[in-house]
Design a protein around this motif. Sequence first.
Motif, mmCIF file in Angstrom:
data_model
loop_
_atom_site.group_PDB
_atom_site.id
_atom_site.type_symbol
_atom_site.label_atom_id
_atom_site.label_comp_id
_atom_site.label_asym_id
_atom_site.label_seq_id
_atom_site.Cartn_x
_atom_site.Cartn_y
_atom_site.Cartn_z
ATOM 1 N N ARG A 134 0.806 -1.087 -0.107
ATOM 2 C CA ARG A 134 -0.150 -0.083 0.135
ATOM 3 C C ARG A 134 0.950 1.022 -0.088
ATOM 4 N NH1 ARG A 134 -3.108 -3.256 3.416
ATOM 5 N NH2 ARG A 134 -2.245 -2.181 5.487
ATOM 6 N N ALA A 135 1.951 1.304 0.642
ATOM 7 C CA ALA A 135 2.911 2.510 0.845
ATOM 8 C C ALA A 135 3.373 2.716 -0.622
ATOM 9 C CB ALA A 135 3.869 2.115 1.817
ATOM 10 N N ILE A 136 3.931 1.666 -1.274
ATOM 11 C CA ILE A 136 4.524 1.779 -2.469
ATOM 12 C C ILE A 136 3.748 2.282 -3.456
ATOM 13 C CG2 ILE A 136 6.232 0.611 -4.139
ATOM 14 C CD1 ILE A 136 7.464 1.141 -1.680
ATOM 15 N N VAL A 137 2.538 1.534 -3.622
ATOM 16 C CA VAL A 137 1.350 2.027 -4.684
ATOM 17 C C VAL A 137 0.940 3.531 -4.287
ATOM 18 C CG1 VAL A 137 -1.084 1.712 -5.297
ATOM 19 C CG2 VAL A 137 0.537 -0.387 -4.905
ATOM 20 N N GLY A 138 0.998 4.098 -3.123
ATOM 21 C CA GLY A 138 0.714 5.250 -2.891
ATOM 22 C C GLY A 138 1.612 6.206 -3.380
ATOM 23 N N SER A 139 2.852 5.807 -3.637
ATOM 24 C CA SER A 139 3.761 6.903 -4.356
ATOM 25 C C SER A 139 4.090 6.789 -5.721
ATOM 26 C CB SER A 139 5.184 6.307 -3.493
ATOM 27 O OG SER A 139 5.549 5.027 -4.072
ATOM 28 N N ASP B 262 12.272 -4.458 -1.524
ATOM 29 C CA ASP B 262 13.486 -3.672 -0.740
ATOM 30 C C ASP B 262 13.136 -3.297 0.422
ATOM 31 O OD1 ASP B 262 14.951 -4.021 -3.152
ATOM 32 O OD2 ASP B 262 14.515 -2.179 -3.901
ATOM 33 N N THR B 263 11.596 -2.879 0.571
ATOM 34 C CA THR B 263 11.301 -2.365 1.949
ATOM 35 C C THR B 263 10.834 -3.303 3.041
ATOM 36 O OG1 THR B 263 8.976 -2.091 1.239
ATOM 37 C CG2 THR B 263 10.450 0.031 0.861
ATOM 38 N N ALA B 264 10.420 -4.614 2.386
ATOM 39 C CA ALA B 264 10.096 -5.729 3.258
ATOM 40 C C ALA B 264 10.964 -6.740 3.638
ATOM 41 C CB ALA B 264 8.767 -6.520 2.478
ATOM 42 N N THR B 265 12.027 -6.430 2.792
ATOM 43 C CA THR B 265 13.365 -7.625 3.463
ATOM 44 C C THR B 265 13.671 -7.445 4.441
ATOM 45 O OG1 THR B 265 13.365 -8.164 0.840
ATOM 46 C CG2 THR B 265 15.451 -8.593 2.453
ATOM 47 N N THR C 39 10.075 -4.586 -7.091
ATOM 48 C CA THR C 39 11.294 -4.525 -6.521
ATOM 49 C C THR C 39 11.417 -3.569 -5.465
ATOM 50 O OG1 THR C 39 12.208 -4.848 -8.761
ATOM 51 C CG2 THR C 39 13.653 -3.719 -7.087
ATOM 52 N N ALA C 40 10.378 -2.328 -5.533
ATOM 53 C CA ALA C 40 10.423 -1.634 -4.266
ATOM 54 C C ALA C 40 9.684 -2.213 -3.157
ATOM 55 C CB ALA C 40 9.501 -0.436 -4.743
#
Length: 367
Positions: free
Chosen positions: A112-117, A136-139, A132-133
């Motif tokens: 949700r955070a990545i889609v919002g950007s 990178d944030t969840a790993t 990929t985004a």
Amino acid sequence: MFGYRVPAPDEAMLISGGKRQQGDAPFRVIIGHGAFVVPVFRKVEFLSLAMHESEVADTCVTRQGISLKVKAIIAFKVGNDLESIVNAGQRFQSDQAQMAVLTGRIFSGHLRAIVGSMTVEEIVTERQKLATAVLDTATPEMLKIGLTIDSLQIQSIDDMGAGYIDAMAAPHVAAIQRQAQIAQAQAKQQSAEAEQESARKQAEYGRQTAIVQAQYKAEVDRAQAESAQAGPLAQAHAQQEVLTAQTELAQRAAELRQQQLVAEVVKPAEADAERIKILAEAEAQRMRIQADAAASHDRVALDRMLIEQLPLIVEKAAQGMQGANVNILNGADGLGELAAGLVGQGLAILDAVKRDIDADKKPQIEA
């Protein structure tokens, strides 16, 4: 053996109890081999190291304020290192099914955070960038709980009936449809041209076939006509040759007859006329000689004169024989005989002249 335990290839055996521990871990980790476990005093549990799957289907709002339903699949497992096994064992050993639930929740929040950007266009056209985004944030958060991510796949993006994605795709769809129509029209045109070319080639082949057949028929007809005319032409040619031969034979016969007439009529007539001419000239000569003799009364002179005229007489006789058709049969002897005959003829003429002179003189002497 009683008390000896062995983990499966995709499991980690966790032995708790006792004083033998690995670092700060509350249990001992055994992977790939067995270990002797004292009953009652030790407790054995197994942690799965196999691949797990978690599905995320969440409604996200883009930077443009458009709601999208994004569906993703996450493939994960417990890390192979000791730290990851210890972290996962402490959190999920009692309920390993919670790994998939917790993983889905973690990725849902980051998704949700990545889609919002991002904009709808970026999300639709650059799905790999979105995945990929999120990874990178969840790993880092997944590593804290002992889990590693093998893959993240964005399965679908839906605007939930808003029509934005369809409208965005409309120009491309129209262009594709237009290209498809153009390609179809070109294909039809090429097909029509191919059919026309095929028809033209068939017509050309038919024309060439008709020409060849006509030429063949003309040759056959000409050969038949020549064959039919060969007999009459040969017969006519033979008749013409016969007529030519007959004409040549008639001409030769006419020439031969002409030669015969010349030999039988003209030459004898010419010879007779020449003989008469010679006799006339001899007679005239005789008269002159007689006159001369009468004038001179000299017999000796007369005889000498006659002797002198003998060559002339013989020459005249020979000239009379010049145009005659005379055949000499015995060569040189025949030629000698002819000359002797001419001389004899001259002597005979000379004797006749003498006799005539003597006859004319006798009456004069008697008188």
